[in-house]
Write an enzyme that holds these catalytic residues in place. Structure first.
Site, PDB file in Angstrom:
ATOM      1  N   HIS A   6       0.819  -1.205   0.000  1.00 54.79           N
ATOM      2  CA  HIS A   6       0.000   0.000   0.000  1.00 54.79           C
ATOM      3  C   HIS A   6       0.858   1.262   0.000  1.00 54.79           C
ATOM      4  O   HIS A   6       0.918   1.984  -0.987  1.00 54.79           O
ATOM      5  CB  HIS A   6      -0.940  -0.022   1.209  1.00 54.79           C
ATOM      6  CG  HIS A   6      -1.888   1.124   1.263  1.00 54.79           C
ATOM      7  ND1 HIS A   6      -2.458   1.577   2.424  1.00 54.79           N
ATOM      8  CD2 HIS A   6      -2.360   1.955   0.287  1.00 54.79           C
ATOM      9  CE1 HIS A   6      -3.254   2.592   2.175  1.00 54.79           C
ATOM     10  NE2 HIS A   6      -3.204   2.851   0.877  1.00 54.79           N
ATOM     11  N   ASN A  28      -6.343  -0.815  -1.145  1.00 56.27           N
ATOM     12  CA  ASN A  28      -6.784   0.191  -0.169  1.00 56.27           C
ATOM     13  C   ASN A  28      -8.232   0.012   0.274  1.00 56.27           C
ATOM     14  O   ASN A  28      -8.514  -0.048   1.463  1.00 56.27           O
ATOM     15  CB  ASN A  28      -6.607   1.597  -0.728  1.00 56.27           C
ATOM     16  CG  ASN A  28      -6.989   2.657   0.290  1.00 56.27           C
ATOM     17  OD1 ASN A  28      -6.301   2.858   1.289  1.00 56.27           O
ATOM     18  ND2 ASN A  28      -8.110   3.331   0.061  1.00 56.27           N
ATOM     19  N   HIS A  79      -3.766   0.859  -6.486  1.00 57.78           N
ATOM     20  CA  HIS A  79      -4.080   1.461  -5.189  1.00 57.78           C
ATOM     21  C   HIS A  79      -5.466   1.059  -4.711  1.00 57.78           C
ATOM     22  O   HIS A  79      -5.666   0.741  -3.536  1.00 57.78           O
ATOM     23  CB  HIS A  79      -3.974   2.983  -5.256  1.00 57.78           C
ATOM     24  CG  HIS A  79      -4.348   3.645  -3.963  1.00 57.78           C
ATOM     25  ND1 HIS A  79      -5.571   4.247  -3.764  1.00 57.78           N
ATOM     26  CD2 HIS A  79      -3.673   3.767  -2.794  1.00 57.78           C
ATOM     27  CE1 HIS A  79      -5.632   4.718  -2.533  1.00 57.78           C
ATOM     28  NE2 HIS A  79      -4.499   4.438  -1.928  1.00 57.78           N
ATOM     29  N   ILE A  94      -6.529   9.038  -1.168  1.00 59.67           N
ATOM     30  CA  ILE A  94      -6.925   8.832   0.219  1.00 59.67           C
ATOM     31  C   ILE A  94      -5.995   7.796   0.837  1.00 59.67           C
ATOM     32  O   ILE A  94      -5.407   6.993   0.111  1.00 59.67           O
ATOM     33  CB  ILE A  94      -8.390   8.363   0.339  1.00 59.67           C
ATOM     34  CG1 ILE A  94      -8.884   8.373   1.787  1.00 59.67           C
ATOM     35  CG2 ILE A  94      -8.545   6.987  -0.264  1.00 59.67           C
ATOM     36  CD1 ILE A  94      -9.033   9.739   2.367  1.00 59.67           C
ATOM     37  N   HIS A 131       1.392   4.958  -2.811  1.00 59.67           N
ATOM     38  CA  HIS A 131       1.523   6.336  -2.322  1.00 59.67           C
ATOM     39  C   HIS A 131       2.927   6.887  -2.555  1.00 59.67           C
ATOM     40  O   HIS A 131       3.112   7.952  -3.157  1.00 59.67           O
ATOM     41  CB  HIS A 131       1.226   6.392  -0.824  1.00 59.67           C
ATOM     42  CG  HIS A 131      -0.218   6.324  -0.481  1.00 59.67           C
ATOM     43  ND1 HIS A 131      -0.958   7.435  -0.163  1.00 59.67           N
ATOM     44  CD2 HIS A 131      -1.066   5.273  -0.390  1.00 59.67           C
ATOM     45  CE1 HIS A 131      -2.197   7.088   0.113  1.00 59.67           C
ATOM     46  NE2 HIS A 131      -2.298   5.774  -0.027  1.00 59.67           N
TER      47      HIS A 131
END
Length: 859
Positions: free
Chosen positions: A520, A715, A711, A859, A525
């Protein structure tokens, strides 16, 4: 509001007036107008401090730039009308204004415009549309940018029309403006950046520790060294700490919302309101030291699984909240307790226990989630038995697996191990080599983990069956003496069944940590942020590749900046709730050494993990070895839809390889991305050369895949699966009970209580649940893959048609996902917990849905 007038009126001197419609949002705070700013802006209007616009001709010159280059002719300033008299909505909605421009043949086609804000406050400029430009009809300018008062800028803000140009094809009179804008965005690499700055620059992850507070809060600098390589983050320019000149000072947690990111990368008002409404502001306001005090004392345990369920079924009044009230800011309690005034905890029911409260404990579900859960990207084909280690023998000794034939051979449906390997029936979830170098240090804290290997067998019905779990510890005599390992096999009765449940819990703890830190954080990110920075520094907004990629970068820098403030920082929520503790980010840096950009492409990843093989007779030339692999099946459809869209788009602008090689901005972008953005990997030979159209298409497809579908897959399933912590515990606090010990006797007497005392403690569970509820929720303004926030994002019709085709293709994929989930023969699609696999279903409603692929890591 905008009142339509005659769009092209003739003036006495022969010039014409053309009208434009400006769409903007005034400065707001959490959906409510900043009344002070509003009053001051009106005063500025009264005294002549207005907002003006000047058109820039794309075909008629006026003056030379400072470099001696011609620039387009400037029209006369036009004033935004009716600022004072226009009624502004009380929420963060669009407001439309009229502006009237003088136009004559000396302006011709407007290719850009300048805007000067003489007000007190900034505003968010969305679009300017010119109506009935003679000979050209409507001309659209897509802005989507904060415009601060002109005193903050050395040059007036410029916005270009929605026509894309390669650098060599840019109208000559816009070329100097194009280059000047990029110079501004790069900044001068000095000084602390302020909120109105529009500077994209790089920095190491040197702001995670706080040695000025306590040397125990110091953390290593990640990036810029062989020991701790890392992708770069956005620079803030804050001064160094007094204790360590290499560490950047931190801003107070209560000021986390003001951490610098370029203004246009900040959450918009509605998104920010949703975000804070979910509670992240609350988590950011508590004091780290206070949290640590509570964590260290582990004030309460869940006494039973029924006790855990009460968190979702009406709430319970916990003594911990009364203790916490004295220690933690009241805002944190609001997100932990969702209080009804009585201090009652209540969270939404996670999908994993909605249909069946105990199905998560089955071996089938344990294995299925490796294919369709929140971390479906770690399992791989077993190609040798017993599994071997790649750790340095001189440092770590013999780390090869101790799993023997007799542990598994009776469970292979009559196959010999060699035959099972040859027919692609054996799989492994291997968290041994990645964790073993840290096990000794982690176990010196209150957390207790093992390095783990889990072997699984592919059954005839397409499901996986766990065969054995190996739990390994470093040798007591030293790392170089190898591992001390024990092997556990499935059992359904007696204390052996309880031991097997604990063994699975240790695997789940490891998988949770690897998921959060690597699958993740690091691989989506963190890895994507350098692409955001390099794109804004080196590709003009006029560049077609900027237009292609920009939607997939929305909000990424902002969410990552928040993460550095309250999640991944020393003593932050991640360290408090995930097993590596203070070693979390350091460990992610060590594993970044294995990060390879081309391997992030889904087909490459599947083949590398042995989950697929190249097969010319299969769709797209790839065949999954586990046919019912929901992440792989849905993911490949999404991947190739993205790939086709990117190919259609890029082929419109790049007709041959020479055009790629001669694109100066594109080459600068790719060079800077490799040498600075991922600078610790700059000497790797696997980077695409960016010399061909294929290089460009493959690179852009991979970037979009990482930022959107990858993602989403890792997520938005967090709360559905891990919202029930016993299913995905993040910490283990005890080692496996050994026979003839009080702990073993306790396990015989009350296995559920031992399980709960082994995994994540109550307060940590509540904080973790609250956190992943935030991270798993879609805000109201989310834009999903195949959607666009603006219908006029480009003037070029062929890309618009290709994008429409892309959106239609994704809707077709949605239908097929629903069909597969309704196919009872596909047992991995729903599983014992009765949760359909929808994590790669492209669209979604807002909230906690367990589906939807946002365009970006937002997010």
């Amino acid at each position: 509001m905008f009142h339509k007038t005659e769009d092209a009126a003739m003036m006495e001197d022969g010039k014409k007036m053309i009208t434009g419609r400006v769409v903007l949002q005034k400065k707001n705070v959490l959906d409510f107008n900043d009344l002070g700013a509003s009053v001051l802006d009106r005063l500025h209007e009264v005294f002549g401090g207005n907002i003006s616009f000047q058109l820039i001709s794309a075909i008629h010159p006026e003056h030379e730039s400072s470099e001696g280059r011609l620039k387009g002719k400037l029209g006369n300033p036009a004033i935004l009308e009716d600022w004072i008299t226009t009624i502004t909505p009380l929420t963060a909605e669009d407001t439309e204004y009229e502006v009237s421009f003088e136009w004559d043949d000396k302006i011709g086609v407007p290719g850009a415009f300048l805007v000067k804000n003489r007000h007190h406050s900034e505003f968010y400029l969305k679009t300017l549309t010119l109506h009935d430009v003679p000979g050209h009809g409507h001309v659209h300018f897509i802005c989507n940018s904060w415009v601060y008062p002109s005193k903050h800028y050395l040059k007036d803000r410029i916005f270009f029309s929605n026509k894309a140009y390669l650098p060599g094809e840019t109208p000559e009179l816009l070329g100097a403006y194009r280059e000047e804008e990029l110079v501004i965005l790069r900044g001068n690499r000095s000084g602390e950046l302020k909120e109105w700055d529009r500077v994209y620059d790089y920095a190491f992850y040197n702001d995670l520790g706080d040695p000025d507070h306590d040397m125990d809060d110091a953390r290593p600098v990640l990036g810029g060294s062989n020991q701790y390589p890392y992708p770069r983050r956005g620079r803030t320019g804050r001064p160094a700490t007094e204790s360590d000149s290499e560490t950047e000072s931190r801003i107070p947690l209560i000021n986390s919302l003001s951490i610098y990111v370029p203004a246009d990368e900040r959450f918009r008002h509605v998104k920010l309101s949703d975000f804070l409404g979910f509670g992240l502001k609350s988590t950011g306001q508590f004091l780290v030291s206070e949290l640590e005090a509570l964590i260290d004392s582990t004030p309460n345990e869940f006494d039973s699984f029924e006790d855990v369920l009460k968190v979702y079924e009406g709430g319970i009044k916990l003594p911990v909240l009364e203790k916490a009230r004295k220690k933690i800011h009241v805002e944190l309690l609001r997100i932990i307790s969702q209080t009804d005034g009585e201090g009652l905890l209540k969270f939404p029911m996670p999908q994993a226990i909605k249909g069946d409260k105990s199905a998560w404990r089955t071996d089938e579900e344990f294995a299925r989630e490796m294919l369709a859960g929140v971390n479906p990207v770690s399992i791989r084909l077993l190609k040798e038995f017993p599994p071997t280690s790649k750790l340095d023998f001189k440092v770590y000794g013999n780390q090869n697996s101790s799993i023997k034939r007799y542990h598994i051979e009776s469970k292979l449906d009559g196959l010999e191990i060699e035959e099972a390997i040859k027919t692609n029936k054996l799989y492994i979830l291997d968290h041994h080599d990645s964790l073993m170098p840290y096990v000794r240090r982690i176990n010196a804290t209150s957390n207790k983990i093992y390095a783990t290997r889990t072997l699984l067998f592919l059954q005839k019905d397409g499901t996986l069956k766990p065969l054995a779990i190996e739990l390994s510890l470093p040798h007591e005599g030293g790392d170089d003496l190898g591992a001390i390992s024990k092997v556990y096999t499935p059992s359904e009765h007696g204390v052996e069944s309880s031991i097997w449940q604990l063994a699975k819990a240790y695997v789940a703890v490891n998988d949770s940590g690897v998921h959060q830190l690597i699958s993740h954080w690091l691989n989506t990110h963190c890895a994507i942020e350098p692409f955001v920075i390099a794109t804004n520094r080196q590709l003009s907004v006029l560049h077609p590749i900027h237009k292609l990629l920009q939607p997939h970068f929305k909000d990424t820098m902002n969410i990552n900046a928040f993460a550095r403030q309250i999640l991944i920082n020393g003593g932050g929520l991640l360290e408090a709730t995930v097993f590596p503790g203070r070693y979390a980010m350091e460990m992610s840096s060590v594993l970044y050494k294995d990060w390879v950009f081309p391997d992030q492409a889904l087909p490459v990843d599947l083949v590398k993990r042995g989950m697929a093989i190249e097969d010319s007779n299969s769709p797209h030339g790839l065949r999954l070895l586990i046919e019912d692999y929901p992440y792989g099946v849905d993911g490949l459809e999404i991947w190739f839809a993205i790939k086709t869209w990117v190919e259609d788009y890029c082929s419109f602008y790049y007709k041959n390889d020479d055009m790629v090689q001669n694109d100066t901005e594109l080459q600068s972008w790719w060079k800077e991305l490799r040498e600075e953005g991922h600078g610790d990997k700059k000497h790797e030979t696997w980077w695409p050369k960016m010399k061909t159209c294929d290089d460009l298409r493959d690179t852009c497809t991979t970037i979009i895949w990482i930022a959107s579908a990858l993602h989403a897959a890792v997520n938005f399933g967090q709360y559905p699966y891990a919202g029930y912590l016993p299913n995905r515990p993040t910490i283990s606090r005890r080692l496996m009970p050994e026979p003839d010990t009080p702990e073993y006797d306790e396990l015989i007497e009350d296995p559920d209580n031992v399980f709960l005392k082994t995994v994540t403690a109550q307060l940590q569970s509540l904080i973790g649940i609250a956190l992943i509820e935030i991270l798993s929720s879609h805000p109201a303004e989310e834009v999903y893959l195949g959607q666009s926030g603006c219908p006029n994002w480009t003037m070029d019709s062929e890309p618009l048609k290709a994008f429409k085709k892309f959106g239609m293709k994704l809707r077709e994929i949605e239908g097929r996902i629903v069909e597969r989930n309704n196919d009872g023969s596909l047992k991995n699609r729903v599983g014992p917990v009765q949760v359909p696999y929808t994590l790669l279903y492209p669209s979604s409603k807002e909230g906690l849905t367990g589906m939807g692929i946002p365009n970006s890591v937002s997010i």
